[in-house]
Design an enzyme around this catalytic site. Sequence first.
Site, PDB file in Angstrom:
ATOM      1  N   GLU A   1      56.128  22.158  10.790  1.00 39.00           N
ATOM      2  CA  GLU A   1      54.763  22.552  10.409  1.00 39.00           C
ATOM      3  C   GLU A   1      54.871  23.627   9.334  1.00 39.00           C
ATOM      4  OE1 GLU A   1      52.717  23.585  14.051  1.00 39.00           O
ATOM      5  OE2 GLU A   1      52.264  21.488  14.467  1.00 39.00           O
TER       6      GLU A   1
ATOM      7  N   HIS B   1      41.983  27.270  10.251  1.00 34.86           N
ATOM      8  CA  HIS B   1      42.913  26.139  10.130  1.00 34.86           C
ATOM      9  C   HIS B   1      42.518  25.337   8.898  1.00 34.86           C
ATOM     10  CE1 HIS B   1      45.279  22.589  10.982  1.00 34.86           C
ATOM     11  NE2 HIS B   1      45.881  23.255  11.950  1.00 34.86           N
TER      12      HIS B   1
ATOM     13  N   ARG C   1      49.153  33.908  12.053  1.00 36.79           N
ATOM     14  CA  ARG C   1      50.092  33.328  13.018  1.00 36.79           C
ATOM     15  C   ARG C   1      50.828  32.131  12.436  1.00 36.79           C
ATOM     16  NH1 ARG C   1      49.576  29.075  16.289  1.00 36.79           N
ATOM     17  NH2 ARG C   1      47.306  28.959  16.205  1.00 36.79           N
TER      18      ARG C   1
HETATM   19  C1  SIN Z   1      47.994  22.251  14.714  1.00 37.53           C
HETATM   20  O1  SIN Z   1      48.379  21.297  15.385  1.00 37.53           O
HETATM   21  O2  SIN Z   1      47.904  22.237  13.502  1.00 37.53           O
HETATM   22  C2  SIN Z   1      47.591  23.498  15.440  1.00 37.53           C
HETATM   23  C3  SIN Z   1      48.748  24.158  15.993  1.00 37.53           C
HETATM   24  C4  SIN Z   1      48.568  25.627  16.031  1.00 37.53           C
HETATM   25  O3  SIN Z   1      47.450  26.137  15.941  1.00 37.53           O
HETATM   26  O4  SIN Z   1      49.572  26.313  16.064  1.00 37.53           O
END
Ligand code: SIN
Length: 549
Positions: A128, A246, A384
């Site tokens: 990620e 997000h 975060r």
């Molecule tokens: C996501 O799956 O993008 C969210 C995961 C997170 O908030 O760490």
Amino acid sequence: MGTLRRYLYPWAKSGVKVFDSDVLVLGSGIAGLYTAIKASEQFQVTVLTKKKIEESNTEHAQGGIAVAIDEADSPTLHFEDTLRAGAGLCDPSIVRILVEEGPTCVKELMDIGAQFDRQNGQLALTREGAHSQRRILHAQGDATGWEIERALVARVKESPNVTVREGRFVVDLLENGNGDIVGALVLNEETGELEGHLASAVVLATGGLGQVYRFTTNPSVATGDGIAAAWRAGADLMDMEFVQFHPTTLLIANAPRFLISEAVRGEGAFLINAAGKRFMENVPGKELAPRDIVARAIWKEMNDGLVYLDFRPIGKECILERFPTIYQTCLKYGINVLTTPVPVAPAAHYMMGGVATNSYGETSVRHLYAAGECACNAVHGANRLASNSLLDGLVFGSRIVERIRDKFQATRPSWEEVVGPEGGVGDTGIGIIGARKQLNDQSLRNQIQNLMWDNVGILRNEAGLKMAAELLLAWEQDNFFISGVDDLETANMLTAGVVIAKAAFKRQESRGGHFRSDYPLRLDGLWRKHSLQCMEGYYVRYVPVSGTD
Ligand code: SIN
């Protein structure tokens, strides 16, 4: 300035039904349930949750849980990535604890029953944003939180030492004459009666507050109740200006802002603008830059039209295997991600700030602990790192239990020692429901959400923040009547909104999740410090970041 409100509601001590246990856990996401399970090895534990036990942010987590277990990885690399994403505001000693104790906690989680996806018999790891390695465990493709919650709930339900009470809304924290927290005043939503839940240690694990924003990935329960209750009980709140947006949530009329996991970009999806052009190519990290950077880039691009996430580079087989929930949800709204890019936009996702704690979850108020999203120990800094939040809930929940063991007092608090409300309604005993005029007002809630989104959102400036802070404070200090849970939540949202807006107004720089268009630079010399606020005086003070990166 109006009067300070110690209790949300003018209750009376008599007529309250009293319960007790050794440890009271408020909240039933990963932090609450894991803490309860660990504590139940030695103590009688009560878990209170405001809806059903599974309803929490945890259940909605898609991407996974970050942990350095791969041969090519190490806690040191995880440490470095976390610090880099945190934009100078992480406490390195706390991050060290997270990355070093994380693998043991994740192993325990698997022993409890959580099953993560595997490939050729090995745990499968994805990537990620801002991670230098593939280190994200996932379950059922993109239903990681659901699987974790399933396993924790099953374990809690079979534990003879844990009592779970659903439909219990925490109105306020209770204290004795020495200022120690001794329990919680709770509304039983089914009976409408007030309950007093007493315990030698109280653990707040009530989650986040995404609902204070018009657009959020968070479920309806995320209204900042624990943070607001801690505030009213005099606890310090830290770094409340740092809200994470997000980058990619579904942007379709009449659809909720459903999360489209960062793991989708981790597996190779591209962001494209209205002209079909990739716009992250020249940004370091591209689509996998830290979340705050990607969210702002999308926001900027949206001035010229819609932004889309193109899944097609991932390939059909991988999409169907890794992202079945996302695939099905998009299909429900008429988009087949196998063939068509999905319109996306940022939405409020995670609160980096919260109730200030040390590395053992101790707050500034005795016997009150906090873990998970409602807590802040500077592990996430100003932004975060993706998938560190589930790990945070495990590691620091576990450390709370260590500290409770060390400090445990076998004598449970008594109802007699609870300090009642000054100027309460007298010694008559009352239930909340029914007796009072309605504050709520879906429109007040909507006004808060709009004000926060428009002025305390992704891009902020002095005029907007000042106006929002003043308006929210005025609303918060108005006398209003409370007739039920919706009103209690709205009151808590107001408190949370005030605290966020004030901290954001004061911080005249940009860093991580806090971006000021009038102060666009990160100013380490002046601002590499944490904000602290407590109810007394309503002012913002600062403490330096401990340690160096
Ligand atoms: C996501 O799956 O993008 C969210 C995961 C997170 O908030 O760490």
